[in-house]
Design a protein around this motif. Structure first.
Motif, PDB file in Angstrom:
ATOM      1  N   GLU A  20       0.823  -1.213   0.000  1.00 19.63           N
ATOM      2  CA  GLU A  20       0.000   0.000   0.000  1.00 19.63           C
ATOM      3  C   GLU A  20       0.858   1.264   0.000  1.00 19.63           C
ATOM      4  O   GLU A  20       0.623   2.186  -0.785  1.00 19.63           O
ATOM      5  N   LEU A  21       1.862   1.302   0.862  1.00 21.01           N
ATOM      6  CA  LEU A  21       2.742   2.460   0.916  1.00 21.01           C
ATOM      7  C   LEU A  21       3.469   2.637  -0.408  1.00 21.01           C
ATOM      8  O   LEU A  21       3.573   3.747  -0.928  1.00 21.01           O
ATOM      9  N   GLY A  22       3.946   1.543  -0.971  1.00 21.06           N
ATOM     10  CA  GLY A  22       4.628   1.591  -2.264  1.00 21.06           C
ATOM     11  C   GLY A  22       3.743   2.153  -3.370  1.00 21.06           C
ATOM     12  O   GLY A  22       4.196   2.919  -4.220  1.00 21.06           O
ATOM     13  N   ALA A  23       2.468   1.779  -3.336  1.00 24.78           N
ATOM     14  CA  ALA A  23       1.537   2.273  -4.355  1.00 24.78           C
ATOM     15  C   ALA A  23       1.351   3.785  -4.239  1.00 24.78           C
ATOM     16  O   ALA A  23       1.352   4.504  -5.250  1.00 24.78           O
ATOM     17  N   TRP A  24       1.221   4.287  -3.006  1.00 23.36           N
ATOM     18  CA  TRP A  24       1.054   5.732  -2.831  1.00 23.36           C
ATOM     19  C   TRP A  24       2.343   6.488  -3.148  1.00 23.36           C
ATOM     20  O   TRP A  24       2.306   7.575  -3.739  1.00 23.36           O
ATOM     21  N   MET A  25       3.475   5.917  -2.791  1.00 28.00           N
ATOM     22  CA  MET A  25       4.752   6.565  -3.105  1.00 28.00           C
ATOM     23  C   MET A  25       4.967   6.591  -4.624  1.00 28.00           C
ATOM     24  O   MET A  25       5.522   7.557  -5.156  1.00 28.00           O
ATOM     25  N   ALA A  26       4.508   5.557  -5.321  1.00 24.44           N
ATOM     26  CA  ALA A  26       4.614   5.538  -6.789  1.00 24.44           C
ATOM     27  C   ALA A  26       3.736   6.639  -7.389  1.00 24.44           C
ATOM     28  O   ALA A  26       4.131   7.290  -8.367  1.00 24.44           O
ATOM     29  N   ARG A  27       2.572   6.862  -6.807  1.00 24.82           N
ATOM     30  CA  ARG A  27       1.705   7.949  -7.293  1.00 24.82           C
ATOM     31  C   ARG A  27       2.385   9.299  -7.108  1.00 24.82           C
ATOM     32  O   ARG A  27       2.313  10.171  -7.971  1.00 24.82           O
ATOM     33  N   GLU A  28       3.023   9.451  -5.961  1.00 23.48           N
ATOM     34  CA  GLU A  28       3.763  10.697  -5.713  1.00 23.48           C
ATOM     35  C   GLU A  28       4.848  10.885  -6.770  1.00 23.48           C
ATOM     36  O   GLU A  28       4.972  11.945  -7.374  1.00 23.48           O
ATOM     37  N   ALA A  29       5.630   9.839  -7.003  1.00 29.56           N
ATOM     38  CA  ALA A  29       6.731   9.917  -7.965  1.00 29.56           C
ATOM     39  C   ALA A  29       6.230  10.164  -9.390  1.00 29.56           C
ATOM     40  O   ALA A  29       6.954  10.726 -10.215  1.00 29.56           O
TER      41      ALA A  29
END
Length: 89
Positions: free
Chosen positions: A53-62
């Motif tokens: 989940e955290l990875g998915a949100w961090m990918a959206r940020e990036a």
């Protein structure tokens, strides 16, 4: 206490960090603010479900998610963040 003061926007110098570190910290904060309050991350960051989940949100940020860009630009002055620059550039 210093983080709470910094995130409140009252004192952009409450924490002493390099500009890139402040951006990263804001990114984690934004990702966490986008998660459900029932997220596995709020129980244990070590859980596999949290990592996904955290990875998915961090990918959206990036990827310059417009919600992140708006939040970043809105908070930049109050938090003393560096000007927004897309990581894709």
């Amino acid at each position: 206490m210093k983080l709470a003061r910094w995130f409140s926007g009252v004192d952009p110098d409450a924490i002493r960090m390099a500009p890139a570190e402040k951006r990263t910290l804001f990114g984690f904060y934004w990702a966490a603010s986008m998660m459900s309050e029932k997220s596995a991350c709020f129980d244990s960051i070590a859980q596999a479900a949290c990592s996904e989940e955290l990875g998915a949100w961090m990918a959206r940020e990036a990827a310059d998610d417009p919600r992140f860009v708006r939040a970043y630009e809105s908070a930049a002055k109050a938090l003393g963040l560096p000007p927004y620059a897309s990581p894709l550039q």
